[in-house]
Design an enzyme around this catalytic site. Structure first.
Site, PDB file in Angstrom:
ATOM      1  N   SER A 124      25.777  33.994 -44.407  1.00 52.35           N
ATOM      2  CA  SER A 124      25.730  32.986 -43.345  1.00 52.35           C
ATOM      3  C   SER A 124      24.296  32.704 -42.941  1.00 52.35           C
ATOM      4  CB  SER A 124      26.510  33.506 -42.124  1.00 52.35           C
ATOM      5  OG  SER A 124      26.270  32.696 -40.993  1.00 52.35           O
ATOM      6  N   TYR A 148      27.937  40.048 -35.629  1.00 50.95           N
ATOM      7  CA  TYR A 148      28.502  39.351 -36.799  1.00 50.95           C
ATOM      8  C   TYR A 148      27.378  39.031 -37.792  1.00 50.95           C
ATOM      9  CZ  TYR A 148      29.642  35.447 -39.744  1.00 50.95           C
ATOM     10  OH  TYR A 148      29.767  34.631 -40.831  1.00 50.95           O
ATOM     11  N   LYS A 152      26.341  40.404 -41.878  1.00 52.59           N
ATOM     12  CA  LYS A 152      25.974  39.608 -43.051  1.00 52.59           C
ATOM     13  C   LYS A 152      24.599  40.044 -43.572  1.00 52.59           C
ATOM     14  CE  LYS A 152      29.650  37.060 -43.185  1.00 52.59           C
ATOM     15  NZ  LYS A 152      30.630  37.214 -44.284  1.00 52.59           N
TER      16      LYS A 152
HETATM   17  C1  WQD Z   1      27.484  24.097 -33.143  1.00 53.67           C
HETATM   18  C2  WQD Z   1      26.748  23.371 -32.035  1.00 53.67           C
HETATM   19  C3  WQD Z   1      26.761  24.543 -29.943  1.00 53.67           C
HETATM   20  C4  WQD Z   1      31.115  24.266 -29.392  1.00 53.67           C
HETATM   21  C5  WQD Z   1      28.645  29.363 -35.760  1.00 53.67           C
HETATM   22  C6  WQD Z   1      28.321  30.753 -36.174  1.00 53.67           C
HETATM   23  C7  WQD Z   1      27.874  30.788 -37.589  1.00 53.67           C
HETATM   24  C8  WQD Z   1      28.860  30.083 -38.483  1.00 53.67           C
HETATM   25  C9  WQD Z   1      29.157  28.681 -37.982  1.00 53.67           C
HETATM   26  C10 WQD Z   1      30.160  31.811 -39.540  1.00 53.67           C
HETATM   27  C11 WQD Z   1      25.896  24.278 -31.164  1.00 53.67           C
HETATM   28  C12 WQD Z   1      27.554  23.249 -29.839  1.00 53.67           C
HETATM   29  C13 WQD Z   1      29.824  24.179 -29.880  1.00 53.67           C
HETATM   30  C14 WQD Z   1      31.460  23.527 -28.235  1.00 53.67           C
HETATM   31  C15 WQD Z   1      29.220  22.674 -28.106  1.00 53.67           C
HETATM   32  N1  WQD Z   1      30.053  30.841 -38.587  1.00 53.67           N
HETATM   33  N2  WQD Z   1      28.904  23.392 -29.254  1.00 53.67           N
HETATM   34  N3  WQD Z   1      30.502  22.757 -27.625  1.00 53.67           N
HETATM   35  O1  WQD Z   1      27.096  28.269 -33.310  1.00 53.67           O
HETATM   36  O2  WQD Z   1      25.984  26.759 -35.042  1.00 53.67           O
HETATM   37  O3  WQD Z   1      27.467  28.605 -35.802  1.00 53.67           O
HETATM   38  O4  WQD Z   1      29.605  28.802 -36.628  1.00 53.67           O
HETATM   39  O5  WQD Z   1      29.403  32.066 -40.441  1.00 53.67           O
HETATM   40  O6  WQD Z   1      27.780  32.143 -37.960  1.00 53.67           O
HETATM   41  O7  WQD Z   1      27.240  31.183 -35.369  1.00 53.67           O
HETATM   42  O8  WQD Z   1      28.466  26.613 -34.679  1.00 53.67           O
HETATM   43  O9  WQD Z   1      30.210  25.009 -34.066  1.00 53.67           O
HETATM   44  O10 WQD Z   1      29.876  27.062 -32.601  1.00 53.67           O
HETATM   45  O11 WQD Z   1      28.174  25.225 -32.573  1.00 53.67           O
HETATM   46  O12 WQD Z   1      28.354  21.968 -27.550  1.00 53.67           O
HETATM   47  O13 WQD Z   1      32.629  23.560 -27.721  1.00 53.67           O
HETATM   48  O14 WQD Z   1      27.721  22.793 -31.152  1.00 53.67           O
HETATM   49  O15 WQD Z   1      25.964  24.766 -28.776  1.00 53.67           O
HETATM   50  O16 WQD Z   1      24.737  23.558 -30.785  1.00 53.67           O
HETATM   51  P1  WQD Z   1      27.154  27.563 -34.607  1.00 53.67           P
HETATM   52  P2  WQD Z   1      29.277  25.999 -33.449  1.00 53.67           P
END
Ligand code: WQD
Length: 339
Positions: A124, A148, A152
């Site tokens: 990841s 998490y 990885k």
């Molecule tokens: C994306 C953007 C949030 C939800 C995570 C894991 C990573 C991988 C992918 C496994 C950010 C914003 C999010 C919401 C929002 N998973 N957001 N409202 O955090 O980049 O990565 O998922 O491998 O390990 O860390 O993805 O989709 O949670 O967030 O504003 O309800 O959307 O702040 O900027 P992230 P995400």
């Protein structure tokens, strides 16, 4: 090749199964159904017209793995199984370290015992922590900002040391950026348990009327519109990255890591606007405080995968939104319906 696919009933695993089967490989799936549904495997059969055995159980069980390697002539393994919720990992670190690392090491021991030493590991972009600069290349500093991500990072280290000690291992770690979308058939897609942690499944459920509004976690980041920027790639492109890796392993001794990303950044507001174009509806949103642990900007430099694996993304953000909307509309409750 005959490929053992752990996590084969999951969001990523089911899409990897489709690409492997549609490109002439055979697949044996293993999944404990902790965060997946065996219906996904039935849908993979419908999409591909091909059969694949699916063992329901845990990859931390050496006897189950021994049974699978004894029953099937496995040529390579794609390891997608594991716990993957960042927030949960900070609340339950021991569960994450025990499960994800035990899973990887038990699998490698079973592989070695059966003379199978070709492995594609689901890693990841979280191994980069808060990147100093973007786009991120594979030689960027590695760090973990949550348990998490640490599993990885440690997993990649275990595999690097294994390859250094045993030169006949062939290992590729794939550093996923942000997978989104669903298979264009609408038959498989992301079916999160409970309230989605990730942005896209949450947007989709708001569009479907299952959630009231999208909470935008902060609009005061140093980005063009103030919201978080990520590298969203279509899950079918991601799955094709695993196919490219498996086929590249034939002569790739040692351990290498590759970024799987599109190479461009999309903000939260841009993601919402793209989904509005796909579903034809206005998506209610509200800006709230930043989510603890979130970083401002993260997107890949995919040049190494482009060059060495012959892989690059082909689907657009709008393609991914349209495919997600088709999946969400046809399966409002995920896989619970047995249609
Ligand atoms: C994306 C953007 C949030 C939800 C995570 C894991 C990573 C991988 C992918 C496994 C950010 C914003 C999010 C919401 C929002 N998973 N957001 N409202 O955090 O980049 O990565 O998922 O491998 O390990 O860390 O993805 O989709 O949670 O967030 O504003 O309800 O959307 O702040 O900027 P992230 P995400």
């Amino acid at each position: 090749m005959n490929v053992l696919l752990t996590g084969g009933a999951g969001y990523i695993g089911s899409h990897v199964a489709v690409e492997l089967l549609e490109n002439g490989h055979d697949v044996v799936a293993l999944d404990n159904l902790h965060n997946s549904d065996v219906e996904a495997v039935n849908r993979v059969k419908r999409i591909t017209g091909r059969d694949l055995p699916c063992y329901v159980g845990d990859g931390t069980d050496p006897e189950l793995l021994d049974e699978i390697f004894t029953e099937h002539r496995i040529d390579a393994v794609v390891h997608c199984a594991g716990l993957k919720a960042v927030g949960e990992s900070t609340e339950r670190p021991l569960l994450y370290y025990r499960n994800n690392l035990d899973l990887l090491m038990t699998l490698c021991e079973a592989m070695d015992a059966h003379g199978v030493r070709s492995l594609v590991f689901s890693s990841s972009a979280t191994v980069y922590g808060d990147p100093g600069r973007v786009p991120i290349t594979e030689d960027a500093p590695l760090s973990a900002t949550n348990p998490y991500g640490a599993t990885k990072l440690f997993g990649e280290r275990v595999l690097a040391d294994l390859a250094a000690a045993s030169p006949d291992w062939r290992i590729i770690s794939l550093r996923y950026f942000n997978p989104i979308g669903a298979h264009p058939s609408g038959l498989i897609g992301e079916s999160p348990n409970g309230v989605p942690n990730n942005l896209f499944p949450y947007i989709a459920q708001v569009a479907a009327g299952r959630r009231e509004k999208v909470l935008v976690y902060g609009d005061d980041y140093d980005t063009p519109d103030g919201t978080g920027v990520r590298d969203y790639l279509h899950v079918v492109d991601l799955a094709r990255g695993h196919l490219a890796a498996i086929e590249h392993l034939a002569d790739a001794y040692g351990a290498r890591a590759y970024n799987l990303g599109g190479g461009q950044g999309t903000s939260v507001l841009e993601a919402i606007a793209a989904f509005e174009r796909a579903c034809g509806k206005e998506i209610p949103r509200q800006v709230v405080a930043r989510r603890p642990g979130d970083i401002a900007v993260c997107y890949a430099d995919p040049a190494a995968a482009n060059r060495e694996l012959g892989w690059k993304t082909t689907f657009t953000l709008d393609d991914a939104c349209a495919d997600t909307w088709r999946w969400q509309s046809a399966n409002p409750d995920g896989f619970t319906d047995r249609a």
